[in-house]
Every structure is written in structure tokens, then in C-alpha cells.
Design a protein around this motif. Sequence first.
Motif, short mmCIF file in Angstrom:
data_model
loop_
_atom_site.label_atom_id
_atom_site.label_comp_id
_atom_site.label_asym_id
_atom_site.label_seq_id
_atom_site.Cartn_x
_atom_site.Cartn_y
_atom_site.Cartn_z
N ASP A 227 0.75 -1.10 -0.07
CA ASP A 227 0.24 0.03 -0.16
C ASP A 227 0.75 1.06 0.08
O ASP A 227 1.47 1.70 0.89
CB ASP A 227 -0.85 0.01 1.27
CG ASP A 227 -1.97 0.98 1.13
OD1 ASP A 227 -2.23 1.85 0.06
OD2 ASP A 227 -2.46 1.45 2.36
N ARG B 38 1.67 5.08 0.03
CA ARG B 38 0.83 6.27 0.39
C ARG B 38 1.82 7.52 0.05
O ARG B 38 2.89 7.26 -0.38
CB ARG B 38 0.69 6.27 1.95
CG ARG B 38 -0.38 5.35 2.51
CD ARG B 38 -1.69 5.58 1.99
NE ARG B 38 -2.54 4.55 2.40
CZ ARG B 38 -4.04 4.65 2.16
NH1 ARG B 38 -4.40 5.73 1.70
NH2 ARG B 38 -4.79 3.56 2.35
N HIS C 190 4.78 7.37 2.72
CA HIS C 190 5.16 6.18 3.53
C HIS C 190 4.67 4.99 2.86
O HIS C 190 3.83 5.20 1.81
CB HIS C 190 4.90 6.05 4.98
CG HIS C 190 3.50 6.08 5.22
ND1 HIS C 190 2.27 7.08 5.25
CD2 HIS C 190 2.61 4.82 5.48
CE1 HIS C 190 1.52 6.77 5.30
NE2 HIS C 190 1.26 5.14 5.45
N SER D 256 3.15 0.76 3.28
CA SER D 256 2.82 -0.41 4.40
C SER D 256 3.06 -1.50 3.28
O SER D 256 2.50 -1.63 2.41
CB SER D 256 1.40 -0.02 4.89
OG SER D 256 1.49 0.89 5.66
N THR E 272 8.34 -4.24 11.03
CA THR E 272 7.67 -3.44 12.11
C THR E 272 7.25 -4.32 13.08
O THR E 272 7.31 -4.22 14.30
CB THR E 272 6.72 -2.40 11.63
OG1 THR E 272 7.41 -1.55 10.56
CG2 THR E 272 6.09 -1.53 12.80
N VAL F 278 5.32 -7.60 8.56
CA VAL F 278 4.82 -6.40 8.19
C VAL F 278 5.86 -5.19 8.52
O VAL F 278 6.51 -5.22 9.30
CB VAL F 278 3.67 -5.84 9.19
CG1 VAL F 278 2.97 -4.62 8.94
CG2 VAL F 278 2.57 -7.10 8.95
N ASN G 175 5.90 -0.93 8.21
CA ASN G 175 5.18 0.47 7.93
C ASN G 175 6.46 1.40 8.05
O ASN G 175 6.81 2.04 9.17
CB ASN G 175 4.31 0.72 8.78
CG ASN G 175 2.63 -0.15 8.96
OD1 ASN G 175 2.22 0.01 7.81
ND2 ASN G 175 2.67 -1.08 9.79
#
Length: 315
Positions: free
Chosen positions: A27, A29, A32, A34, A57, A65, A67
Amino acid sequence: MMASFWQGALLLSLAAAISVHADMELDCRPDHVSLMWTESRSQADTSLVRLGNCLPTSVTAREAVFNVDFNECNFRRLVSGDQLVYTNDLTYESSPDSHVQSFTHPVVCAFERPKDWYPLIYDPVFNTYGQGDLVFHMGLMNDDFSGPATSTVFSLGSFIPIMASVEQNRHQPLLLLLEECVAATTPELQPESNLYPIITNKGCLVDSKTSRSKFEDRQKSSEIHLSLQAFRFALGEEVFIHCKLVAWDPSGLDNTKKACHYDKEHGWELLDNPAYSNLCDCCESSCKSRKMRSTASGKHGEAQTAVLGPITITD
């Protein structure tokens, strides 16, 4: 316009997620990313998954995961046509006694380039004793220095226009100098870094001895313009230009606080007053440093390091 921009970014990020690997959800953004990696191999250790140089993270037995911001984890930025692209690698390094195979997968976030986007200007702020803040800027410019550059890719032999400045605010007039500059392939200098010297010896543009690089005439004492001829160093790779910027008392020039470039007909010349080009004589030997006087005895100026890039030089 902004709505369509982020819709385009989201569609591109989803396309990247599908094409990279079925077990990766990505994802993208504005600033940043994810990322969730779902591991299908039961013997794999998800804590060994890395995004660039970043640890996960969070981890579970089957998922890793991340982020993170785009200015972390060694993300690479490329401006290409109407796209702004961030790339990285998702890696898994198996332990020596493991039968699980290592892997590397590309991670790509591609955005529609905003019409008003241009390369970020390095903008550090620091305090000076009893006078407030000095704000330094360093950035790539267009050919006539009238605005920011629209590309970070330069062909060999072309000019890379660089501008550095200091905001004077309430200070007495300041003279902006580039004391040292080197090119490297890393955003941080390491003892083993491969370097290309540009400015050395307290303000000597040594690259001008073998190229057409030069300091341009000043428009303001608080700005300095450098036309740097694209050099044969790390062709096709990301290049970062590391500089030491100095804001100095205009009346305090000497052989350690100067801006000198080499003219093929006249030799070394002082940018700010060619009549005093003898201050550049030490460019062929060693320009000995003089310690800045303390604030109590009237300090002349302040210094700040800056990093410009990445840029790419193509053959």
C-alpha cells in the motif's frame, strides 16, 4: 487535481503488488509505505525478512509487516517523465543451516508526478549563538538558475546547475561559500566510500582544472551558483554530492575562506574579487586551516554539511 493524483498512485501501487508476488500486499501512500509479506513456507523465519536495510515493524509466525517512510530503509527515488518512482528490495536471507531458499523481490511505488513537484532542497536549520537561526538551502536548478530543476538525470559532459544559499534574516550580511564537495555513491560517507573530489582545499574547485566547471557570477552574497560539468564517475548509478557550506563575513576572506576556480588562460581566480586571486595560490599545495574565533571574540560565521541527490549521470 490532488484527488486524481492519489487515485493514480493507488492504482499503480496495487498493480505493483499484484505483479511482484501473490504473497505480498503493498500500500503506497504519499510519504510512506505499508507492506505485508505472508510466508507460505512453514520452515521460514519471518523475522529474517528485510525491506532494504529495515527490520520488520512486526512479525508473526507467518507474516512480516513493514510500516516505513520513503526516507528510510534505503528507498531509491527516480523521476522519469511523468512519474515519481520509489524502489526497494524485499529480501530473505536464510540461516546457514536452513533448507529454506533465500529470495529478493522488487518493491515499487509509482506515482503520477505532480505538475508543481521538483527535487527537494536540502533545508537544515541550526542555531547560532545569540543571533537566532540560520537556514541553509542547496538544490539542483534549471539551466539559467531561474528555478528548480525538473530532472535529476544528466548526460556526460552536460552541466549540473547547483545553487546553495543561506537565509540571512536578522544577521549582518553573510557570504555563502562551498568549502568542500565530493561525489559519492552513498547518501552517507563511509571510510570505504568511493569518492570523486569536486571542491577541496578550503574552496578550490579542483574539478575545473580538467573540465568546464566554474562558479557563476554572484547575484547575491548569500548565494553561490556552481555549474558543474557532469563527470565520468559512477555512470548510470545513483550519485550523491556531499558539501560543507560556510556562511562567512564578506570582509573576512583569506586563503581558507574563499571560492576559487581554474581559468585555462589566467589560472586560479577568486570568484568575489579577481584582483585578490593570490588567495587561490595555495590551491596547488595546501590551504592551511584557521580556527574560527570564539563568539566572545567576534565569530565570523557558521558551517553546515549538506547532501544533494541522488542524481544520475548517463553516457
